[in-house]
Write an enzyme that holds these catalytic residues in place. Structure first.
Site, PDB file in Angstrom:
ATOM      1  CE  LYS A 105      -2.470  -1.031   3.924  1.00 28.26           C
ATOM      2  NZ  LYS A 105      -1.825  -1.887   4.111  1.00 28.26           N
TER       3      LYS A 105
ATOM      4  NE  ARG B 162      -4.027  -1.721   9.952  1.00 27.63           N
ATOM      5  CZ  ARG B 162      -3.654  -1.144   9.736  1.00 27.63           C
ATOM      6  NH1 ARG B 162      -3.442  -0.152   8.972  1.00 27.63           N
ATOM      7  NH2 ARG B 162      -1.970  -1.641   9.242  1.00 27.63           N
TER       8      ARG B 162
ATOM      9  NE  ARG C 184       7.224  -2.895   6.072  1.00 26.55           N
ATOM     10  CZ  ARG C 184       6.439  -2.813   6.252  1.00 26.55           C
ATOM     11  NH1 ARG C 184       5.475  -2.833   5.502  1.00 26.55           N
ATOM     12  NH2 ARG C 184       5.260  -3.118   7.517  1.00 26.55           N
TER      13      ARG C 184
HETATM   14  P1  AMP Z   1       0.711   0.104   9.887  1.00 22.32           P
HETATM   15  O1  AMP Z   1       2.123   1.061   8.553  1.00 22.32           O
HETATM   16  O2  AMP Z   1      -0.297   0.390   8.082  1.00 22.32           O
HETATM   17  O3  AMP Z   1       0.838  -1.094   9.526  1.00 22.32           O
HETATM   18  O4  AMP Z   1       0.537   0.598  11.284  1.00 22.32           O
HETATM   19  C1  AMP Z   1       0.943   0.478  11.675  1.00 22.32           C
HETATM   20  C2  AMP Z   1      -0.188   0.184  13.494  1.00 22.32           C
HETATM   21  O5  AMP Z   1      -0.203   1.393  13.636  1.00 22.32           O
HETATM   22  C3  AMP Z   1      -0.910  -0.873  12.899  1.00 22.32           C
HETATM   23  O6  AMP Z   1      -0.885  -2.761  13.279  1.00 22.32           O
HETATM   24  C4  AMP Z   1      -1.634  -0.743  14.184  1.00 22.32           C
HETATM   25  O7  AMP Z   1      -1.193  -0.793  15.437  1.00 22.32           O
HETATM   26  C5  AMP Z   1      -1.523   0.977  14.098  1.00 22.32           C
HETATM   27  N1  AMP Z   1      -2.906   1.833  12.567  1.00 22.32           N
HETATM   28  C6  AMP Z   1      -2.656   2.195  11.984  1.00 22.32           C
HETATM   29  N2  AMP Z   1      -3.744   2.277  10.999  1.00 22.32           N
HETATM   30  C7  AMP Z   1      -4.620   2.409  12.107  1.00 22.32           C
HETATM   31  C8  AMP Z   1      -6.453   1.922  12.581  1.00 22.32           C
HETATM   32  N3  AMP Z   1      -6.140   2.341  10.933  1.00 22.32           N
HETATM   33  N4  AMP Z   1      -6.937   1.572  12.810  1.00 22.32           N
HETATM   34  C9  AMP Z   1      -6.159   1.295  13.716  1.00 22.32           C
HETATM   35  N5  AMP Z   1      -4.886   0.711  14.359  1.00 22.32           N
HETATM   36  C10 AMP Z   1      -4.214   1.457  13.438  1.00 22.32           C
END
Ligand code: AMP
Length: 221
Positions: A18, A93, A132
């Site tokens: 993404k 999410r 990564r």
């Molecule tokens: P990501 O970089 O998108 O994988 O996000 C890293 C972490 O941030 C996730 O594992 C969640 O702990 C938190 N996070 C990011 N976006 C959301 C969301 N929309 N809802 C809840 N937690 C989020």
């Protein structure tokens, strides 16, 4: 044929690409990436109250409570500055977040144009995440096997020392995949009923995935 400004959501499990695709959409169409993960990581780094609250959930690979994230997106979209469109990366999410977004967009008089889903099988996702290596300075992302830096452990773009995100271990990655399957997958039917979902094979090269996204947007034949 649809045209910019694009207002869209990228949906995909952690490691589905993404962030990479959102960057390309920014470069080519000017659509600004809104990554809740990036915003939260910055808040953690800055030691803000949001960061302090979110950090425990993030480090455990768990989702941050809906209300925190919904407030964050409301504030971000409400600030404006999206004349060339936006790409939501990592939000919504959960179904509650999707429903809250519907309300926000209605209040702002904006229309969501597309929901693009990146499909990648679970085993490949784990391999992508565990390998990564992220740049803490400029946000660039390498992969030890798929996109190695020219000099081991050093960011190609800015020369900073690359790090592994604390939630990019195999254990945390598995928890995050499970959270995606359990909670985020139900976001897709919410948008399917609106007829704006396109699924793209996320196992292809980043260039081929981008072309498929452009076709879905109607930007390319
Ligand atoms: P990501 O970089 O998108 O994988 O996000 C890293 C972490 O941030 C996730 O594992 C969640 O702990 C938190 N996070 C990011 N976006 C959301 C969301 N929309 N809802 C809840 N937690 C989020």
């Amino acid at each position: 044929m649809s045209a910019p400004p694009y207002k869209l959501i990228l949906v995909g499990a952690p490691g589905s690409g993404k962030g990479t695709q959102a960057q390309r959409l920014l470069e080519v169409y000017g659509a600004r990436q809104v990554s809740t993960g990036d915003i939260l990581r910055q808040a953690v780094k800055d030691g803000t109250p949001l960061g302090t609250e979110a950090q425990t959930f993030m480090n455990a690979g768990k989702l941050v409570p809906d209300q925190l994230i919904i407030d964050l997106i409301r504030e971000t979209l409400g600030k404006g500055g999206f004349a060339s469109g936006w790409v939501l990366d990592g939000f919504p999410r959960t179904l509650a977040q999707a429903e809250a977004l519907d309300g926000m967009l209605e209040a702002l008089g904006e229309t969501l144009g597309h929901v693009l889903v990146l499909d990648v099988p679970a085993q490949l996702l784990i391999e992508r995440i565990v390998g990564r290596r992220s740049c803490p300075k400029c946000g660039n992302v390498h992969h030890v096997k798929f996109s190695p830096p020219k000099q081991d452990g050093v960011c190609d773009r800015c020369g900073a020392v690359l790090v592994q995100r604390p939630d990019d271990t195999e254990e945390k990655a598995t928890i995050r995949q499970n959270a995606f399957e359990a909670q985020t997958a139900e976001v897709i039917p919410h948008y399917e009923s609106k007829g704006i979902v396109t699924r793209v094979d996320g196992t292809m090269s980043p260039e081929d995935v981008f072309q498929a996204l452009e076709r879905a947007l109607g930007a390319r034949l």
